[in-house]
Scaffold this motif. Structure first.
Motif, PDB file in Angstrom:
ATOM      1  N   SER A 262       0.832  -1.214   0.000  1.00  0.00           N
ATOM      2  CA  SER A 262       0.000   0.000   0.000  1.00  0.00           C
ATOM      3  C   SER A 262       0.860   1.255   0.000  1.00  0.00           C
ATOM      4  O   SER A 262       0.555   2.241  -0.686  1.00  0.00           O
ATOM      5  CB  SER A 262      -0.929   0.006   1.222  1.00  0.00           C
ATOM      6  OG  SER A 262      -1.848  -1.048   1.149  1.00  0.00           O
ATOM      7  N   TYR A 266       1.174   4.180  -2.929  1.00  0.00           N
ATOM      8  CA  TYR A 266       1.056   5.614  -2.645  1.00  0.00           C
ATOM      9  C   TYR A 266       2.263   6.370  -3.189  1.00  0.00           C
ATOM     10  O   TYR A 266       2.126   7.418  -3.824  1.00  0.00           O
ATOM     11  CB  TYR A 266       0.944   5.822  -1.138  1.00  0.00           C
ATOM     12  CG  TYR A 266       1.008   7.279  -0.716  1.00  0.00           C
ATOM     13  CD1 TYR A 266      -0.094   8.124  -0.863  1.00  0.00           C
ATOM     14  CD2 TYR A 266       2.185   7.813  -0.188  1.00  0.00           C
ATOM     15  CE1 TYR A 266      -0.024   9.452  -0.495  1.00  0.00           C
ATOM     16  CE2 TYR A 266       2.269   9.142   0.182  1.00  0.00           C
ATOM     17  CZ  TYR A 266       1.163   9.965   0.031  1.00  0.00           C
ATOM     18  OH  TYR A 266       1.232  11.284   0.376  1.00  0.00           O
ATOM     19  N   GLU A 271      -3.967   5.541  -7.282  1.00  0.00           N
ATOM     20  CA  GLU A 271      -5.092   6.002  -6.468  1.00  0.00           C
ATOM     21  C   GLU A 271      -5.457   4.993  -5.389  1.00  0.00           C
ATOM     22  O   GLU A 271      -5.781   5.368  -4.255  1.00  0.00           O
ATOM     23  CB  GLU A 271      -6.305   6.285  -7.359  1.00  0.00           C
ATOM     24  CG  GLU A 271      -7.458   6.963  -6.633  1.00  0.00           C
ATOM     25  CD  GLU A 271      -8.571   7.369  -7.564  1.00  0.00           C
ATOM     26  OE1 GLU A 271      -9.558   7.977  -7.084  1.00  0.00           O
ATOM     27  OE2 GLU A 271      -8.478   7.077  -8.782  1.00  0.00           O
ATOM     28  N   TYR A 272      -5.397   3.699  -5.742  1.00  0.00           N
ATOM     29  CA  TYR A 272      -5.719   2.649  -4.778  1.00  0.00           C
ATOM     30  C   TYR A 272      -4.678   1.526  -4.889  1.00  0.00           C
ATOM     31  O   TYR A 272      -4.164   1.258  -5.987  1.00  0.00           O
ATOM     32  CB  TYR A 272      -7.111   2.059  -5.049  1.00  0.00           C
ATOM     33  CG  TYR A 272      -8.227   3.061  -4.957  1.00  0.00           C
ATOM     34  CD1 TYR A 272      -8.637   3.566  -3.726  1.00  0.00           C
ATOM     35  CD2 TYR A 272      -8.870   3.510  -6.117  1.00  0.00           C
ATOM     36  CE1 TYR A 272      -9.667   4.485  -3.638  1.00  0.00           C
ATOM     37  CE2 TYR A 272      -9.898   4.433  -6.036  1.00  0.00           C
ATOM     38  CZ  TYR A 272     -10.289   4.919  -4.797  1.00  0.00           C
ATOM     39  OH  TYR A 272     -11.295   5.844  -4.708  1.00  0.00           O
TER      40      TYR A 272
END
Length: 298
Positions: A262, A266, A271-272
């Motif tokens: 994650s 970033y 975005e995800y």
């Protein structure tokens, strides 16, 4: 958390060591490979330099050369060109000899502006292993030795002589590299080369946050024109080059840092996290976690 090591100056130098040695417009440093490497027991951990371009000329001995996504076993003579922000590490054999030249980014830009034919060679890591006459390994050693003598001396017009010597050396590298990479488009016009170099620099700055349309607009050209330039010079579309850069950065973070998937998503401006995972699997056939688990233990 483990992070990729980045140096403002030379390898192993802390910020406190650099009050008068930070890269400036004419920063140039010459040293023997064995001098610094012996201090670190012949192991130079993977790292980057934000504003430094480096030339490694391995005269004798061998090295395991680490890049962002691969390791290579090399033996001398060999030349390695390492651009700014490129991840690189070395494990030398104790009999290694050679020389390293370190130049500031502004010196590289001054010597070889965007219009230079050398642009494509200077934009990524290059490995030159074939030395054909009149550019033998001994000739490379001689040119680098001359630069070192000029650098430590105090002759009139020293900077001019250094600049001329560097230009001669890099043109020799370019000729050897061109022979080694016959598909290189040496006929590309200077405007196209300038646009391509600006595109490369911008991609390193913004990653996937800008579309090809936006990148082309910043260059004041159309996306179609940008793609034609990329195809002519690199043999790939602009979109492919952006994806290759992002994938290389992703692999670098997965191999050399302890960031979570994650966190890497970033850092790479996805975005995800699942968008990043989908992108990574599409290009490698593995999830980010699977890729990391397959890496050998340090």
């Amino acid at each position: 958390m483990k992070r990729i090591i980045q140096f403002d100056g030379l390898y192993g130098e802390a910020d406190t060591d650099l009050p008068n040695r930070r890269p400036n417009g004419d920063y140039l440093f010459s040293e023997r490979i064995e001098t610094r490497s012996r201090t670190f027991d012949w192991v130079i951990q993977p790292h980057t330099h934000a504003r430094l371009f480096q030339v490694f000329f391995l005269e004798t001995g061998g090295v395991e050369f680490s890049e962002a996504t691969q390791k290579r076993q090399l033996s001398g003579p060999v030349v390695l060109l390492i651009p700014f922000m490129a991840l690189h590490g070395f494990v030398y054999t104790p009999d290694t000899t050679g020389r390293i030249l370190t130049l500031s980014d502004t010196l590289i830009d001054a010597l070889f502006p965007n219009t230079s034919a050398l642009t494509t060679m200077l934009g990524s890591i290059q490995c030159i292993q074939a030395f054909d006459e009149p550019y033998s390994a001994q000739a490379i050693e001689h040119l680098m030795g001359q630069l070192n003598e000029e650098l430590i001396g105090d002759q009139p017009e020293k900077q001019t002589m250094l600049h001329l010597g560097l230009q001669q050396l890099f043109i020799v590298f370019y000729r050897l590299w061109s022979r080694q990479n016959e598909s290189v488009q040496t006929s590309a016009n200077s405007i196209a080369i300038r646009h391509f170099r600006q595109f490369q620099q911008r991609v390193r700055q913004v990653g996937t946050t800008h579309s090809i349309v936006q990148l082309a607009d910043e260059l004041a050209i159309t996306p179609v024109h940008l793609n034609r330039i990329c195809q002519a010079i690199a043999g790939k579309s602009a979109s492919q080059l952006v994806q290759e850069y992002v994938l290389s950065e992703a692999c670098k973070y997965l191999i050399y840092t302890g960031y979570s998937v994650s966190e890497i998503a970033y850092l790479l401006h996805f975005e995800y996290p699942n968008y990043f995972a989908r992108f990574f699997r599409k290009h490698t056939g593995l999830s980010p976690t699977e890729f990391r688990e397959k890496q050998p233990a340090p």
